[in-house]
Design a protein around this motif. Structure first.
Motif, PDB file in Angstrom:
ATOM      1  N   VAL A 237       0.746  -1.233   0.204  1.00  0.00           N
ATOM      2  CA  VAL A 237       0.326   0.062  -0.009  1.00  0.00           C
ATOM      3  C   VAL A 237       0.907   1.278  -0.103  1.00  0.00           C
ATOM      4  O   VAL A 237       0.735   2.169  -0.695  1.00  0.00           O
ATOM      5  N   LEU A 238       2.034   1.370   0.831  1.00  0.00           N
ATOM      6  CA  LEU A 238       2.631   2.443   1.032  1.00  0.00           C
ATOM      7  C   LEU A 238       3.788   2.579   0.002  1.00  0.00           C
ATOM      8  O   LEU A 238       4.809   3.516   0.027  1.00  0.00           O
ATOM      9  N   GLY A 239       4.085   1.453  -0.683  1.00  0.00           N
ATOM     10  CA  GLY A 239       5.237   1.320  -2.006  1.00  0.00           C
ATOM     11  C   GLY A 239       6.630   1.206  -1.231  1.00  0.00           C
ATOM     12  O   GLY A 239       7.617   1.965  -1.795  1.00  0.00           O
ATOM     13  N   VAL A 240       6.579   0.510  -0.026  1.00  0.00           N
ATOM     14  CA  VAL A 240       7.956   0.211   0.510  1.00  0.00           C
ATOM     15  C   VAL A 240       8.058  -1.023   0.845  1.00  0.00           C
ATOM     16  O   VAL A 240       7.274  -2.019   0.653  1.00  0.00           O
ATOM     17  N   THR A 241       9.264  -1.525   1.287  1.00  0.00           N
ATOM     18  CA  THR A 241       9.509  -2.979   1.516  1.00  0.00           C
ATOM     19  C   THR A 241       9.023  -3.549   2.810  1.00  0.00           C
ATOM     20  O   THR A 241       8.759  -2.457   3.620  1.00  0.00           O
ATOM     21  N   GLU A 242       8.866  -4.691   3.067  1.00  0.00           N
ATOM     22  CA  GLU A 242       7.892  -5.449   4.177  1.00  0.00           C
ATOM     23  C   GLU A 242       9.221  -5.047   5.544  1.00  0.00           C
ATOM     24  O   GLU A 242       8.753  -4.693   6.549  1.00  0.00           O
ATOM     25  N   SER A 243      10.163  -5.008   5.048  1.00  0.00           N
ATOM     26  CA  SER A 243      11.214  -4.759   6.259  1.00  0.00           C
ATOM     27  C   SER A 243      11.208  -3.393   6.672  1.00  0.00           C
ATOM     28  O   SER A 243      11.130  -3.239   7.693  1.00  0.00           O
ATOM     29  N   ARG A 244      10.908  -2.375   5.615  1.00  0.00           N
ATOM     30  CA  ARG A 244      10.921  -1.229   6.377  1.00  0.00           C
ATOM     31  C   ARG A 244       9.515  -0.911   7.230  1.00  0.00           C
ATOM     32  O   ARG A 244       9.422  -0.114   8.212  1.00  0.00           O
ATOM     33  N   ILE A 245       8.407  -1.764   6.607  1.00  0.00           N
ATOM     34  CA  ILE A 245       7.291  -1.482   7.532  1.00  0.00           C
ATOM     35  C   ILE A 245       7.497  -2.142   9.024  1.00  0.00           C
ATOM     36  O   ILE A 245       7.104  -1.727   9.921  1.00  0.00           O
ATOM     37  N   SER A 246       8.301  -3.362   8.897  1.00  0.00           N
ATOM     38  CA  SER A 246       8.334  -4.172  10.252  1.00  0.00           C
ATOM     39  C   SER A 246       9.414  -3.095  11.069  1.00  0.00           C
ATOM     40  O   SER A 246       9.161  -2.989  12.262  1.00  0.00           O
ATOM     41  N   GLN A 247      10.374  -2.172  10.620  1.00  0.00           N
ATOM     42  CA  GLN A 247      10.736  -1.159  11.456  1.00  0.00           C
ATOM     43  C   GLN A 247       9.980  -0.160  11.952  1.00  0.00           C
ATOM     44  O   GLN A 247      10.082   0.338  13.044  1.00  0.00           O
ATOM     45  N   LEU A 248       9.150   0.364  11.020  1.00  0.00           N
ATOM     46  CA  LEU A 248       8.119   1.583  11.457  1.00  0.00           C
ATOM     47  C   LEU A 248       7.233   0.935  12.629  1.00  0.00           C
ATOM     48  O   LEU A 248       6.839   1.443  13.474  1.00  0.00           O
ATOM     49  N   HIS A 249       6.715  -0.274  12.313  1.00  0.00           N
ATOM     50  CA  HIS A 249       5.919  -0.948  13.468  1.00  0.00           C
ATOM     51  C   HIS A 249       6.673  -1.159  14.704  1.00  0.00           C
ATOM     52  O   HIS A 249       5.913  -0.797  15.693  1.00  0.00           O
ATOM     53  N   THR A 250       7.844  -1.383  14.632  1.00  0.00           N
ATOM     54  CA  THR A 250       8.605  -1.884  15.887  1.00  0.00           C
ATOM     55  C   THR A 250       8.696  -0.451  16.669  1.00  0.00           C
ATOM     56  O   THR A 250       8.595  -0.416  17.712  1.00  0.00           O
ATOM     57  N   LYS A 251       9.022   0.632  15.627  1.00  0.00           N
ATOM     58  CA  LYS A 251       9.425   1.865  16.457  1.00  0.00           C
ATOM     59  C   LYS A 251       7.905   2.499  17.169  1.00  0.00           C
ATOM     60  O   LYS A 251       8.175   2.735  18.172  1.00  0.00           O
ATOM     61  N   ALA A 252       6.961   2.012  16.455  1.00  0.00           N
ATOM     62  CA  ALA A 252       5.701   2.541  16.933  1.00  0.00           C
ATOM     63  C   ALA A 252       5.432   1.901  18.279  1.00  0.00           C
ATOM     64  O   ALA A 252       4.812   2.508  19.252  1.00  0.00           O
ATOM     65  N   VAL A 253       5.618   0.493  18.268  1.00  0.00           N
ATOM     66  CA  VAL A 253       5.376  -0.274  19.571  1.00  0.00           C
ATOM     67  C   VAL A 253       6.244   0.277  20.771  1.00  0.00           C
ATOM     68  O   VAL A 253       5.699   0.318  21.577  1.00  0.00           O
ATOM     69  N   LEU A 254       7.686   0.380  20.322  1.00  0.00           N
ATOM     70  CA  LEU A 254       8.244   0.777  21.569  1.00  0.00           C
ATOM     71  C   LEU A 254       8.185   2.342  21.869  1.00  0.00           C
ATOM     72  O   LEU A 254       8.184   2.565  23.251  1.00  0.00           O
ATOM     73  N   ARG A 255       7.552   3.080  21.075  1.00  0.00           N
ATOM     74  CA  ARG A 255       7.265   4.408  21.643  1.00  0.00           C
ATOM     75  C   ARG A 255       6.116   4.247  22.327  1.00  0.00           C
ATOM     76  O   ARG A 255       5.929   4.950  23.452  1.00  0.00           O
ATOM     77  N   LEU A 256       5.080   3.546  22.063  1.00  0.00           N
ATOM     78  CA  LEU A 256       3.788   3.477  22.839  1.00  0.00           C
ATOM     79  C   LEU A 256       4.157   2.750  23.870  1.00  0.00           C
ATOM     80  O   LEU A 256       3.562   3.168  24.976  1.00  0.00           O
ATOM     81  N   ARG A 257       4.794   1.764  23.956  1.00  0.00           N
ATOM     82  CA  ARG A 257       5.164   1.169  25.565  1.00  0.00           C
ATOM     83  C   ARG A 257       6.032   1.866  26.309  1.00  0.00           C
ATOM     84  O   ARG A 257       5.754   2.036  27.424  1.00  0.00           O
TER      85      ARG A 257
END
Length: 264
Positions: A237-257
């Motif tokens: 959807v965003l036109g980037v790699t799955e690994s880049r989405i994994s990084q964004l997801h992990t950053k979001a989770v760690l920020r929220l935690r």
């Protein structure tokens, strides 16, 4: 064809009600076994969702085995008088059983756990100082690493994560049951009064924490947890790699935690 399908659905619903009545009234083991079979697709669904975010060496068949324990527990403990759908209640317990088993196996390397805590602390410190979400460059500088090393750490943490936000977004009701905030928000039934205030408070805190995420991380959280897209689908959807989405997801989770734990 449509009428036949509707009739079949109605017959199944009637059969399930009868099985529930028999099991709860008499403890009929055969009724319980049939309920397990009837609801077993829930285990397959949850296991499949969780397997997509785990390392390749974690077998989905093992997750299904762990999840069945949660399903059986859900059937045994479910109160027919509760204002919540059994499917919602069961999915939470299935997820919990899988997470508990994976935790007991202690398969996440200690070095990865330690790195995740280090990143959380650095993020919390920088957010307090900067009054905004820090950039990758600022995080790397705080951690004494390069941007590439920081992003590699995010991927390692991502590969070891287990239902990261599901573990975060839970509260216990008066009977000790774990109720996922996401499941509660998605279910039309009212939550139990015993913990409604806890859920309302947690919902407000999480909503505020998500609102303060950088836009792309906020979008990843919305697509993954609310639209049920996989990380690969979000990448498309965003036109980037799955690994880049994994990084964004992990950053979001760690920020929220770091934010939610900092407020406790």
């Amino acid at each position: 064809m449509g009428e036949g399908s509707t009739l079949e659905t109605n017959v199944k619903a009637i059969e399930l009600k009868d099985l529930w009545r028999r099991y709860k009234a008499t403890g009929d083991e055969k009724a319980r076994e049939r309920l397990v079979v009837a609801y077993s697709p829930l285990v397959k669904y949850v296991s499949g969702r969780m397997a997509s975010g785990l390392p390749a060496h974690v077998e989905e068949a093992d997750l299904i085995s762990y999840g069945l324990v949660g399903l059986i527990s859900a059937i045994e403990r479910f109160d027919l008088e509760r204002e919540i759908k059994f499917e919602t209640y069961a999915i939470t317990r299935i997820k919990g059983a899988i997470i508990d088993e994976l935790r007991s196996l202690d398969w996440v390397p200690r070095s990865v756990r330690a790195r995740a805590r280090e990143i959380e602390r650095a993020n919390s410190k920088l957010e307090h100082e900067l009054q905004r979400a820090p950039t990758d460059e600022e995080m790397a500088a705080e951690l004494g690493s390069t941007v590439e090393e920081f992003q590699e750490s995010l991927l390692q943490i991502s590969n070891s994560s287990v239902a990261a936000l599901d573990e975060l977004w839970t509260v216990s009701d008066s009977s000790g049951d774990q109720v996922s905030l996401l499941d509660t928000l998605q279910d039309p039934g009212a939550p139990d009064p015993a913990h409604v205030m806890d859920i309302t408070d947690l919902k407000d805190r999480v909503a505020d924490a998500i609102a303060r995420l950088p836009e792309r991380e906020k979008l990843v959280v919305a697509l993954y947890y609310y639209e049920n897209l996989t990380l690969r689908e979000i990448g498309e959807v965003l036109g980037v790699t799955e690994s880049r989405i994994s990084q964004l997801h992990t950053k979001a989770v760690l920020r929220l935690r770091s934010r939610l734990q900092g407020e406790d």
